[in-house]
Design a protein around this motif. Structure first.
Motif, PDB file in Angstrom:
ATOM      1  N   LEU A   1     -28.178 -23.404 -60.289  1.00 55.59           N
ATOM      2  CA  LEU A   1     -28.226 -24.062 -58.984  1.00 55.59           C
ATOM      3  C   LEU A   1     -26.815 -23.970 -58.425  1.00 55.59           C
ATOM      4  O   LEU A   1     -25.859 -24.462 -59.040  1.00 55.59           O
TER       5      LEU A   1
ATOM      6  N   MET B   1     -24.609 -26.948 -54.677  1.00 56.68           N
ATOM      7  CA  MET B   1     -25.293 -28.180 -54.278  1.00 56.68           C
ATOM      8  C   MET B   1     -24.245 -29.091 -53.653  1.00 56.68           C
ATOM      9  O   MET B   1     -23.168 -29.275 -54.207  1.00 56.68           O
TER      10      MET B   1
ATOM     11  N   TYR C   1     -32.275 -30.307 -60.341  1.00 55.89           N
ATOM     12  CA  TYR C   1     -31.597 -30.790 -59.141  1.00 55.89           C
ATOM     13  C   TYR C   1     -31.641 -32.315 -59.067  1.00 55.89           C
ATOM     14  O   TYR C   1     -30.638 -32.972 -58.751  1.00 55.89           O
TER      15      TYR C   1
ATOM     16  N   LYS D   1     -28.494 -34.857 -58.635  1.00 53.68           N
ATOM     17  CA  LYS D   1     -28.469 -35.770 -57.491  1.00 53.68           C
ATOM     18  C   LYS D   1     -28.343 -37.222 -57.950  1.00 53.68           C
ATOM     19  O   LYS D   1     -27.543 -37.992 -57.402  1.00 53.68           O
TER      20      LYS D   1
END
Length: 119
Positions: free
Chosen positions: A9, A12, A60, A64
């Protein structure tokens, strides 16, 4: 044939309240997180089924959630992210997390400070 896969990822972006100075934790800052996770993806490569894969939506969500918890040190944030990844995905073979604090208050022009941590 065994296949080791890598999920990444990239870039972000989060607005979080991390920092040693009280002002940083009050005002907040923009952070960029990059995460790479390796696992045996043989089943997913053959089945085309999300149930056989490391679901990167869940990955994710972990990042987060941990970025939303104010911390003094980026090392603490990165360590929590790695711990949460390993807890949720115990079959992970390797993980790497990079946490960048944009424009850190260092008294001069600095694009970002970065902590890189692996397991």
């Amino acid at each position: 044939m065994k296949r080791i896969g890598r999920i990444e990822l990239v870039d972000m972006e989060f607005f979080s309240n991390h920092g040693c100075f009280e002002e940083e934790r009050i005002i907040g800052n923009r952070f960029i997180v990059n995460c790479a996770v390796e696992y045996d993806c043989t089943a997913a490569a053959g089945s085309d089924n999300i149930e056989d894969a490391l679901n990167y939506q869940l990955l994710y969500d972990i990042v987060k959630r941990e970025m939303a918890i104010p911390s003094h040190l980026l090392e603490h944030v990165a360590g929590r992210i790695l711990d949460a990844i390993k807890q949720r995905f115990p079959y992970v073979l390797y993980a790497k997390v990079c946490v960048d604090k944009n424009n850190p208050p260092l008294g001069g022009k600095v694009g970002a400070s970065r902590v890189v941590m692996e397991l």
